[in-house]
Design a protein around this motif. Sequence first.
Motif, mmCIF file in Angstrom:
data_model
loop_
_atom_site.group_PDB
_atom_site.id
_atom_site.type_symbol
_atom_site.label_atom_id
_atom_site.label_comp_id
_atom_site.label_asym_id
_atom_site.label_seq_id
_atom_site.Cartn_x
_atom_site.Cartn_y
_atom_site.Cartn_z
ATOM 1 N N THR A 11 0.813 -1.219 0.000
ATOM 2 C CA THR A 11 0.000 0.000 0.000
ATOM 3 C C THR A 11 0.850 1.275 0.000
ATOM 4 N N ASP A 12 2.137 1.151 0.280
ATOM 5 C CA ASP A 12 3.025 2.327 0.234
ATOM 6 C C ASP A 12 3.331 2.760 -1.197
ATOM 7 N N PHE A 13 3.133 1.844 -2.168
ATOM 8 C CA PHE A 13 3.546 2.109 -3.547
ATOM 9 C C PHE A 13 2.376 1.870 -4.503
ATOM 10 N N LYS A 14 1.541 2.876 -4.692
ATOM 11 C CA LYS A 14 0.472 2.847 -5.700
ATOM 12 C C LYS A 14 -0.441 1.632 -5.558
ATOM 13 N N ASN A 15 -0.580 1.116 -4.333
ATOM 14 C CA ASN A 15 -1.484 -0.015 -4.059
ATOM 15 C C ASN A 15 -1.196 -1.222 -4.965
ATOM 16 N N ILE A 16 0.048 -1.665 -4.978
ATOM 17 C CA ILE A 16 0.414 -2.863 -5.746
ATOM 18 C C ILE A 16 -0.216 -4.083 -5.084
ATOM 19 N N GLU A 17 -0.950 -4.884 -5.843
ATOM 20 C CA GLU A 17 -1.627 -6.074 -5.321
ATOM 21 C C GLU A 17 -1.420 -7.230 -6.285
ATOM 22 N N PHE A 18 -1.210 -8.433 -5.750
ATOM 23 C CA PHE A 18 -1.137 -9.633 -6.589
ATOM 24 C C PHE A 18 -1.354 -10.867 -5.719
ATOM 25 N N ASP A 19 -1.746 -11.958 -6.374
ATOM 26 C CA ASP A 19 -1.942 -13.243 -5.697
ATOM 27 C C ASP A 19 -0.725 -14.127 -5.934
ATOM 28 N N SER A 20 -0.468 -15.013 -4.982
ATOM 29 C CA SER A 20 0.700 -15.894 -5.064
ATOM 30 C C SER A 20 0.232 -17.335 -4.914
ATOM 31 N N TYR A 21 0.162 -18.061 -6.033
ATOM 32 C CA TYR A 21 -0.299 -19.447 -6.060
ATOM 33 C C TYR A 21 0.890 -20.404 -6.150
ATOM 34 N N MET A 22 0.719 -21.573 -5.594
ATOM 35 C CA MET A 22 1.736 -22.605 -5.753
ATOM 36 C C MET A 22 1.768 -23.077 -7.207
ATOM 37 N N ILE A 23 2.974 -23.315 -7.731
ATOM 38 C CA ILE A 23 3.112 -23.821 -9.103
ATOM 39 C C ILE A 23 2.857 -25.327 -9.084
ATOM 40 N N PRO A 24 1.898 -25.823 -9.856
ATOM 41 C CA PRO A 24 1.645 -27.273 -9.887
ATOM 42 C C PRO A 24 2.869 -28.051 -10.346
ATOM 43 N N THR A 25 2.972 -29.292 -9.910
ATOM 44 C CA THR A 25 4.136 -30.121 -10.257
ATOM 45 C C THR A 25 4.263 -30.288 -11.765
ATOM 46 N N SER A 26 3.135 -30.386 -12.476
ATOM 47 C CA SER A 26 3.166 -30.585 -13.930
ATOM 48 C C SER A 26 3.729 -29.367 -14.666
ATOM 49 N N GLU A 27 3.648 -28.177 -14.053
ATOM 50 C CA GLU A 27 4.133 -26.957 -14.705
ATOM 51 C C GLU A 27 5.477 -26.493 -14.135
ATOM 52 N N LEU A 28 6.044 -27.256 -13.239
ATOM 53 C CA LEU A 28 7.261 -26.841 -12.550
ATOM 54 C C LEU A 28 8.479 -27.002 -13.447
ATOM 55 N N LYS A 29 9.372 -26.024 -13.424
ATOM 56 C CA LYS A 29 10.615 -26.124 -14.174
ATOM 57 C C LYS A 29 11.608 -27.008 -13.424
ATOM 58 N N LYS A 30 12.671 -27.406 -14.103
ATOM 59 C CA LYS A 30 13.664 -28.282 -13.484
ATOM 60 C C LYS A 30 14.372 -27.601 -12.316
ATOM 61 N N SER A 31 14.499 -26.283 -12.376
ATOM 62 C CA SER A 31 15.176 -25.548 -11.307
ATOM 63 C C SER A 31 14.241 -25.210 -10.146
ATOM 64 N N GLY A 32 12.954 -25.540 -10.280
ATOM 65 C CA GLY A 32 11.982 -25.198 -9.238
ATOM 66 C C GLY A 32 11.956 -26.212 -8.113
ATOM 67 N N PHE A 33 11.290 -25.838 -7.035
ATOM 68 C CA PHE A 33 11.159 -26.700 -5.856
ATOM 69 C C PHE A 33 9.701 -27.133 -5.720
#
Length: 229
Positions: free
Chosen positions: A111-133
């Motif tokens: 809220t300090d910076f132009k009301n930046i808002e976003f959602d953070s979802y877990m990346i499904p295993t099927s869409e995960l890159k090799k470097s991901g956890f």
Amino acid sequence: MATWKMFLLQDSASPLMEQLSFFHDHTLMILLMITVLVGYLMSSLFFNKYNYRYLLEGQTIEVIWTILPAVTLIFIALPSLRLLYLLDEINNPLVSMKSIGHQWYWSYEYTDFKNIEFDSYMIPTSELKKSGFRLLDVDNRAVLPYNSQIRLMVTAADVLHSWTIPALSVKIDATPGRLNQVSFLLNRTGLFFGQCSEICGANHSFMPIVIESISPAFFIKWVSKMGEA
């Protein structure tokens, strides 16, 4: 983050977590000394052949074994209380971030910076890159500057959640209708992973939290980019 065969605490990424690690080692050292002393006394009782059937009291030893535990508890309590108050202190935060817990994802607001808002979802295993956890990576990471005092405000939109990152010594409940806050400081760059630590539904442990710690200069660029989007 925690890895295989890790028996100790995670490497600290904040001064408070560093102090908690020192307090953990301090307390374990006291426990080790008590265990060795009690073990030695018990083994000596089993194997010695001393007996004295007219022994009725021993005021000296009773005074000693009453005072020693009290002194030991003081050595544990004083640093514990100091840390407890340090963890609760909010001192001139430079950045405030709000986190809202949903089933099964987190929302973030700057809220300090132009009301930046976003959602953070877990990346499904099927869409995960090799470097991901697996079960830990998210599509939108919460970005924060290091060497800056951060104030985190946490609440929930539906049920109880808990915003937890061990490396930052942060574990705060997200309660519907209540706004909790905590303060921390990142002392280095990197990715720091956590999960919701409440158990109030199926798959509830899979609400990952990822903090990306970057320099203040790059944080300003990220804020400008997000504000234009």
